[in-house]
Write a protein that holds these residues in place. Structure first.
Motif, PDB file in Angstrom:
ATOM      1  N   ARG A 133      23.545 -20.078  19.405  1.00  0.00           N
ATOM      2  CA  ARG A 133      23.747 -19.761  17.976  1.00  0.00           C
ATOM      3  C   ARG A 133      23.152 -18.399  17.593  1.00  0.00           C
ATOM      4  N   GLY A 146      34.316 -22.962  11.525  1.00  0.00           N
ATOM      5  CA  GLY A 146      32.953 -23.121  12.016  1.00  0.00           C
ATOM      6  C   GLY A 146      32.036 -21.994  11.562  1.00  0.00           C
ATOM      7  N   ASP A 176      28.669 -26.295  17.130  1.00  0.00           N
ATOM      8  CA  ASP A 176      29.810 -25.991  16.259  1.00  0.00           C
ATOM      9  C   ASP A 176      31.077 -26.746  16.686  1.00  0.00           C
TER      10      ASP A 176
END
Length: 728
Positions: A133, A146, A176
């Protein structure tokens, strides 16, 4: 011990980002594992256009259990302190704490925190999603609904953990909406079906079978070897290009080398233009004819396919594009030769070099004047230097350089040769940019040297004049490179140049030009200085430098040269403190002489005489500093000969006078070996003086005279260097 395998499968990752991304993944994951107590034996990252992967070998199956003692407040401490201690230790009451005694501090609470280690897969499942991330892509994108940002759409995540011989487990997590698995995919066109894998060796073998070479270095080796073999089969040689090899290895997962051709008529274009055209537009390699040394009308392309037609359609498509691009290049080349260099010169009047330094035409004129001034100092013919300086930037406005800026200078040489200019002038058009880096060669032809020095010195003086100097890591105008270029040209050609004398008048010329740009400012300046003052006079502070005055900015620029020289010499094994010691003397702006003096000083200090004299010098200076601080005044020579009572101080005084004279004579003759030999003769008298004489005599007059004698030791060494700056 178990191994970890991670693969992040996505759309095509830009080739320029791949190596950096592989390094980042390896560092982020391994650092996070070690931080959590999971040490490993080895790790290797992999990257292809569609996948970023990491294998970590020799991980433990779980974290070690943790037992930690947390020291708390004293028994009887306020309730707030006790409450904070219980909260931080995870205790519900003081009954769960222990009481320990300290002879000095009394009784205090201690919490024994025991924490069971977690299974490694559980830790990995926590680490990897966070890294994905926040992955540090130079540029990233978000797609669909997302929130994940990735360089290109991320399709799947493979993550397995297990020991060799065992069935590895899938480390389960989700990012996600993408759930980790043990599935990857082969080549986009040749084997796109999903593949179930276990650990690293299985992953690599199955990918290879699915037409994917996962190891970037192996892809590069395949491309290079196949390209050389294909060239050799045609009687040609591959023109190797490491940068292009890096790039194309990042464009293919299954490299296939194919050969194409173009019309021979394009070989009239300079080889460098052909190569730049084919490289920039189609990422293809060029081939050389060993019989002629020139390029052949062939090129090699790297396909990502094993085509059913043997690659004929792919080759034909590349040939069409390259033919069109070479047609453009030939048009540019022919147009430039037809127009000639001189047609470009008036255009420089309207092109700004820098808003505070005027136009390119004004800069070319400064370079011309400075190059002509330098010419006699480097044994160059002034007329040739002047012509070279006038035309050295002309190719910047040609069509070819407009299309391929990296060919500036080189194209100037081709055009100058084509117009029949002297070979020295043509060479200077190319070589005045050199050296452009530590590995680049320096010009050695006198005309090229003069123009190259003028170009670099004008750049440095110009930006110093407007106070645009490098700061920290910022050097937008590459001034450090320019200074290092001057240093290398001077040293490697054995040139004798007084930089302060060259740069100071150039500062004044730039000041005059800047004043001339503003009539009102110029008139105010003349009025301020008086009607009899020179029109270009400046109030910039001047300082004495040797036998003449120079602009203080020139002194500051000289300090910059000294810093660059220290870096240059340190890379060659020299001591930076010796450079400081020599530059600290007045008038040191002859770089070659500075280096010779530094080298002689280094050789001297490596001898027993040099080391002993340096120790005696420091003893003398330390005594002087202590006594000068005590008395609040300096003790400077000369000494009073009638107050030299002890034989040892008489011999030292005589030796100092003799050495000072011999050092001065040797330095004047630039015989630094002889100067060091003379300085070595101070060793014995200095040692004898400290053994036989008490400096701080009870007689004030004797004490003062002996302190002045110590200062005379310092004065004698100053003929060589400032020994205060010598370390160790």
């Amino acid at each position: 011990m178990p191994d970890l395998l991670i693969e992040l499968f996505s759309e095509e990752i830009p080739a320029r980002m791949q190596a950096q991304a592989a390094d980042a993944l390896k560092k982020l994951v391994t650092d996070a594992l070690v931080e959590r107590g999971l040490l490993y034996e080895g790790a290797k990252a992999f990257v292809t256009p569609r996948r970023l992967a990491l294998a970590v070998h020799g991980l433990p199956g779980r974290q070690a259990d943790l037992r930690e003692e947390k020291k708390g407040p004293r028994v009887g401490a306020p309730e707030g302190a006790i409450a904070g201690f219980l909260k931080s230790a995870g205790l519900s009451s003081l009954d769960q704490a222990q009481v320990q005694s300290d002879p000095k501090k009394g009784d205090f609470y201690v919490a024994v925190v025991e924490k069971a280690g977690r299974p490694t897969p559980e830790v990995i499942a926590e680490i990897v999603p966070a890294i994905i991330r926040s992955f540090p892509w130079p540029k990233s994108m978000r797609w669909g609904s997302g929130s994940l940002r990735w360089v290109r759409p991320l399709h799947s995540i493979l993550c397995t953990f297990g020991a060799e011989g065992d069935e590895p487990e899938v480390v389960r997590f989700e990012v996600d909406g993408i759930v980790s698995s043990n599935v990857t995919y082969g080549h986009r066109f040749l084997a796109p079906a999903p593949i179930t894998v276990k650990r690293l060796d299985d992953w690599m073998a199955k990918l290879e079978a699915a037409k994917v070479v996962a190891d970037r270095d192996r892809r590069k080796a395949i491309i290079l070897n196949d390209a050389k073999d294909l060239a050799l089969a045609s009687g040609l040689e591959l023109v190797e290009d490491e940068g292009l090899l890096d790039e194309v290895a990042g464009l293919v997962e299954w490299p296939v080398v194919l050969m194409g051709s173009f019309e021979e008529r394009f070989l009239d274009i300079p080889d460098e233009v052909i190569r730049a055209t084919i490289r920039a537009n189609q990422k293809c390699f060029v081939l050389k004819n060993p019989a002629t040394g020139r390029l052949a009308n062939r090129f090699l392309l790297i396909s990502n396919l094993v085509a059913s037609d043997g690659g004929a359609a792919i080759v034909a498509g590349n040939e069409r594009v390259i033919r069109a691009r070479l047609s453009d290049a030939k048009f540019f080349w022919d147009t430039d030769r037809e127009n000639g260099l001189e047609i470009n010169m008036p255009k420089f009047q309207s092109i700004t070099f820098h808003e505070k330094l005027g136009s390119q035409a004004e800069r070319i004129e400064r370079i011309r004047r400075l190059a002509v001034e330098i010419a006699p100092k480097v044994n160059a013919e002034p007329a040739l230097v002047e012509e070279a300086a006038l035309f050295c930037k002309a190719d910047l406005l040609t069509e070819v350089v407009g299309e391929f800026p990296e060919l500036q200078g080189l194209m100037g040489r081709y055009y100058a040769e084509g117009e029949g200019l002297a070979s020295e002038v043509a060479a200077a058009c190319e070589e005045h940019y050199k050296p452009q880096g530590p590995g680049d060669r320096v010009p050695t032809a006198p005309v090229s040297i003069a123009v190259a020095l003028a170009d670099k010195i004008d750049t440095l003086v110009g930006f110093w004049a407007i106070d645009e100097k490098p700061t920290g890591s910022k050097d937008p105008y590459a001034l450090r490179r320019a200074a290092l270029g001057v240093i290398r040209i001077v040293l490697e050609n054995g040139l004798r140049l007084h930089l302060a004398g060259i740069t100071s008048p150039l500062f004044e010329a730039i000041d005059i030009a800047r004043l001339s740009a503003d009539v009102a400012a110029r008139q105010a300046k003349i009025n301020e200085l008086g009607t009899g003052a020179a029109a270009g006079a400046t109030t910039i502070a001047q300082t004495r430098f040797g036998d003449f005055s120079v602009d203080e900015r020139a002194i500051d620029l000289l300090s910059f040269f000294a810093d660059r020289l220290k870096v240059h010499l340190r890379e060659r094994g020299a001591r930076h403190d010796l450079v400081d010691a020599v530059f600290a003397l007045e008038g040191q702006d002859d770089l070659l002489l500075v280096v010779r003096r530094v080298e002689a000083l280094a050789r001297f200090l490596d001898t027993e005489d040099g080391r002993t004299l340096l120790a005696g010098y420091r003893r003398a200076v330390n005594i002087l500093r202590i006594e000068e601080k005590k008395d609040g005044r300096a003790f400077t020579g000369p000494t009073n000969s009638t107050l030299l009572k002890a034989p040892a101080e008489e011999r030292l005084a005589a030796a100092i006078e003799d050495v000072k004279h011999r050092v001065a004579t040797a330095v004047q003759a630039e015989d630094f070996a002889a100067a060091m030999t003379a300085l070595a003769d101070l060793r014995a008298p200095v040692d004898a003086f400290f053994e036989a004489v008490t400096v701080n005599d009870q007689d004030p007059a004797l004490r003062e005279n002996r302190l002045k004698l110590l200062d005379e030791i310092r004065a004698a060494t100053r003929g060589i260097a400032d020994f205060d700056r010598i370390e160790g």
